[in-house]
Enzyme design. Sequence first.
Site, PDB file in Angstrom:
ATOM      1  N   LYS A 162       0.842  -1.199   0.000  1.00 24.50           N
ATOM      2  CA  LYS A 162       0.000   0.000   0.000  1.00 24.50           C
ATOM      3  C   LYS A 162       0.875   1.247   0.000  1.00 24.50           C
ATOM      4  O   LYS A 162       1.930   1.266   0.632  1.00 24.50           O
ATOM      5  CB  LYS A 162      -0.908  -0.027   1.237  1.00 24.50           C
ATOM      6  CG  LYS A 162      -1.981   1.047   1.275  1.00 24.50           C
ATOM      7  CD  LYS A 162      -2.871   0.881   2.522  1.00 24.50           C
ATOM      8  CE  LYS A 162      -3.971   1.925   2.596  1.00 24.50           C
ATOM      9  NZ  LYS A 162      -4.828   1.718   3.789  1.00 24.50           N
ATOM     10  N   SER A 182      -9.713   1.797   2.806  1.00 28.85           N
ATOM     11  CA  SER A 182      -8.802   2.514   1.943  1.00 28.85           C
ATOM     12  C   SER A 182      -7.785   1.644   1.212  1.00 28.85           C
ATOM     13  O   SER A 182      -7.192   2.090   0.224  1.00 28.85           O
ATOM     14  CB  SER A 182      -8.053   3.580   2.749  1.00 28.85           C
ATOM     15  OG  SER A 182      -7.239   2.968   3.727  1.00 28.85           O
ATOM     16  N   SER A 192      -9.899  -0.487   7.080  1.00 29.89           N
ATOM     17  CA  SER A 192      -9.297  -0.259   5.762  1.00 29.89           C
ATOM     18  C   SER A 192      -8.638  -1.464   5.134  1.00 29.89           C
ATOM     19  O   SER A 192      -8.306  -1.428   3.951  1.00 29.89           O
ATOM     20  CB  SER A 192      -8.286   0.889   5.829  1.00 29.89           C
ATOM     21  OG  SER A 192      -8.954   2.120   5.715  1.00 29.89           O
TER      22      SER A 192
END
Lengths: 487, 474
Positions: A78, A153, A177
Amino acid sequence: MDTASVTLGEALAGLDRGDWSSEELVSDLLARIEAGNGALNAYLDVDADDALSQARAADRQRARGERAPLLGAPLAVKDNINVAGQSCACASRILEGYKAPCDATAIARLRREGAVFLGRTNMDEFAMGSSTEYSARGPARNPRNPDCVPGGSSGGSAAAVAAGMALAALGSDTGGSIRQPAAFCGCVGFKPSYGRVSRYGLTAFASSLDQIGSLTRGVDDATRLFFSMAGPDARDATTVTLPLPAPEACRREDLKGVVIGVPKEYFPSALAPDVRAAVLAAAETCRALGAETRDISLPHTEYAMAVYYIVAPAEASANLARFDGVRYGRRAAGATSPMDLYCRTRSEGFGREVKRRILLGAYVLSSGYYDAYYLSAQKARTLIRDDFTAAFRDCDAILAPVTPSAAFRMGEKTEDPVQMYLTDVFTATANLAGLCALSLPCAMNADGLPLAAQLIGPAFREDAVLGAAAALERAWGGPTGWMGRRA
Amino acid sequence: MTYEARIGLEVHVQLKTRSKMFCACSAEFGDEPNTRVCPVCLGYPGAMPAMNREAVELTALTGLMVGAQVAPLSVFARKSYFYPDMPKNYQISQYDRPLCIGGAVAIEWEGREKLVGLTRIHLEEDVGKSSHFGTSSGVDFNRAGIPLMEIVTEPVLTAPEEADAFLQALRQMVRYAGVSDGNMERGNIRCDANCSVRLRGETALGAKTEIKNLNTFKGVLAALRYEIRRQQDVLAAGGRVAMETRRWDGETGTTASMRSKEEAHDYRYFPEPDLMPVAMAPEQLAALQARIPELPRARRERFCRDYGLPAYDSEVLAADKAVADFFDETARVSDNPKAVSNWMMTEVLAKLAETGRTLAETPVAPRQLAELIALVDRGQINMPTAKSLFATMFDKGGDPVALVEQEGLAQVSSADDIGAWARQAVEENPKSVADYRSGKKAALQFLVGQVMRRSRGRAHPQKAAEALEELLKG
C-alpha cells in the site's frame, strides 16, 4: 502455475520444489499488471526492472542454498508504507514524487525473510476513505465488477490480490481499511492487534488506531505474513513485548471447545440480507466444526462511529500537519510568507476528504470543544473496549459482518460523507479496542460479488481469529472454496 | 503612587544528553547545518519517536533537587502550531500531566534566603533554528529534537534583579548536577517572562504580558526593567495594560507587541498517541536521589565550616562545580586551605579566564597545587618563583617538586650567596645607593630587585633586603 489463483504458500512451495523461479513469478505478475491495471488502477507505481532484479537476487540466494521463509515471494505494498527508494505518496498530490528514505520496520522484516516488493497499490488519500475513490491518482475498481468500488482505503491492495496482479499485499487498517476492501473484493484481510506490528514507517493517519496487516488469497498466507512482521520494535513505543501466539494454534482444522460470540448489535435491520445470510451460514459451519455459538451483546456499539470520527480526525489533524512544503513533498509556487506557503501548499496538495477530516480534527481539539468532543470520545472508547473485555469472558472469538452490504457502486456514496463513513460501522470497533480481526470471504451473492464474515479476537490472541478462519476456510474446501458458495 | 511588579519565568534548559529526545541523532552543539538529522527529528512521514530515558531521568533529578513531586505517571502531549522551524508542526511536550509538580529554588534576595516556588517542570523537544538571508530563509534542524526541560515559576519574583538571582541559582544547580551545560551563548538556557504590575497593596495580579526572546541573563534584566517601567507608565497615565505577547529587541532595548490575547495560539493539546505514559517507579526515584550532588549552598557552608574559609571565599569557590571540586580536592590534601583558596581565587581563576580553558583541560592536578603551596609554606621557594612555576604547570604540566629540582629554583637563604649578590648590586648601582642614602628609601626595592635578578629569582627577598640594609649602613 497460475499466478491468478495461487496462494503465497503455494508459490513458496513451488519455489522450494524448483517448479518455478521468483523471476518467473514476478514476470508473470508484471504481465498481468501490464494487461489489467489500466482498467482497475490497483497499482499506482510499479518499477518492473527493480522488481525483477529483486526476484533474480532471491533466485541467486536460493541457488546458493540459502533459505528464508519468504525468499522470492512477491508482495504488493500500500502506498502509505515506506519501502526504501520507492515512492510513498499515500495517493496524495502533496507527496507527489516523494521517495521513502528507509524501510518501514515491517518491510525490513519481510525483506530479511526474502520478500520481493512489487509495487505501490492505490488507496484513498492518506487512508481516509472506504472506496479508494478519494485517491489523487484516480479511483481503483473492483475486479469482480468494475462498476463497483473495491472498498477502501486499501482498495488497490485488495483489487490487486483479487485480480491476480499480486499473490498477497500489505495494507493498513485504521477503521476497517484492510477488512472492508478484502470483503468487497473477496480476499482474506487481517488486522493484527494494535501494538503487534510496528507502525514505524507507516505514514500515520490515526496513530492510536493504525495497524499494518495483510490482504491474501488464503488464511495461511495471513498467518505467514503475520509471523514475519509481528514483534516488538524499539522504534515504535506502542509495540508490545507479549509473546506471539503458537503457530499451530493459528492452523486449526476443527473448532472443538471453541465458543464463538455473535453480537446482536452487529445484525441491525439495515444489514443487507445476503450479508446476514452469509454470516449466519458461517456460524452454522462453526457449529458443524464443533464450536458453540453464543448470542452476546456489545451494548456501546452504537457510539463507535461517533467516537471513531472524533478520535481519528483529531489524530490525523496533527499527523498531517507536517505536510507543509518546507522539507519535502510538494511546495506551492509564489508564496510570500510561511503562512502563505502553508495555505497554498496544503490547499493544492490535499483532496477534499482529507481537508474535511483535518478541519474536523482541529475543531474537536480546539480549546472550549476538547472536553465535549475529544475527551467524551475517549471515555466512550473505554466503554467500547470494556464491552469487548466483558464479551471475551464468555467467548473466544466474535463472529460478525464486515460491512453492511456487498460492494457498492462507484460514485454511490462520494457525495454523502456520512453514508461513506457508515460503511466502517462493524470494523472500527476492533481498532478502537485494539483487537485483532479478520475478514474472511464466505460466499458470492446473486450479483457475483463476494460476501464476507468478520472474526474478532481478544488483543494479542491472533490465534483465536486465524485458527477459526483456517478451520472455516478448510471446511469450505480451501482458499477458493467460498467462490462456490451462494447466499 | 507606588507600583510593584510580579514576575514569573518559563525557563527552557537544554539537557545534557548524548542523543536527542526521540531519536539517536547526536545532541552536540554546532556542526554544519542539517547534518545531525534523521527521519524522526525531521518529521518524515512514518517516523516515530523513541523516548530518551536519560532525558526523563535528568528532568526527574532536577525535580528531586528542587523538592518537586515527581509524578509516578506523566504523559506526553502534542502541542500544535505551524512554524517553519517545527518539523512536524507539532511539538512533543507535556501538558496536563507533567513530570514534576511544585518544588522551589532557594535564592539570596535582599540579604535573606527566599524560596522561589515552581509550578511545574516538564520535558519537551526543541525546534530548529531559522536564519534569514536577504531574500531567502533557511532552517537548521540540528537543534530540532534536543531535549528541553521547561521550568515554570509561580509569579512570585518581585524585581528584575530577583529574576536574575533565580536564573543564576538555577543555572548553578543544573550545572552542578550535570543536568545541563547551562551555557547561555549556546542557547542552553532560554527564557520567557510573564510580567505584571499593580499598585502596592493590591492583592489581585495586574494584567500580564509575556515577553519572548530572552536569550541572555542581561537581556532578561534589561527587558524586565523596560517592561515594568512601560507598564507603570501605562497605568500612571490612567491606561490599561493589554494582555499580550511581546518580543524583546536587544538592539533597541525595547519590547514590542507580537500578538494580542485574541491572536493567541490554540495549541490543540492532546495526549501523544505514539508514546506510552512515562512511569517513574519508587526504586528509580531512589536511584536518582543518590545522584543528587552536594548543592552550592551546602557546599558554601561546608567550606566555611571545614576549611575555615571566609564567606566571600566560599561563595566564589562554590559558584562553579568544577572549581569547587578542584578546591575541595586540593584543600583536603593541603595543610593550608586558606592558601589554597587564595591560589584558586587569584592565580587559578585568572589563568582560566586568560586562556579560556576549563580545569579539566589543564594538566594541573589538585595534589600538585597542594605541593606547590607546601613548597612556599616551607620556604623552599619564594612567591614569585611559585607563581612562575604555576604558570609552567598550567601550560605544560609537571610536578612542582621535580620542576624545582630540575630548574634549580629552590630558594637561596645562605648569607654568603645573598651577601655576594648584594655587594654586586651595590657596586653596579651607585645612583640608587646615593638615592637611598639621601633618604629615598624606595631605592632599596630597586636594589632588592637587582639581587633577585642575579639570583634568577631564588633569593629569599626578606633576607636580600636585610643584607642590603646592612651594606648601605656602612
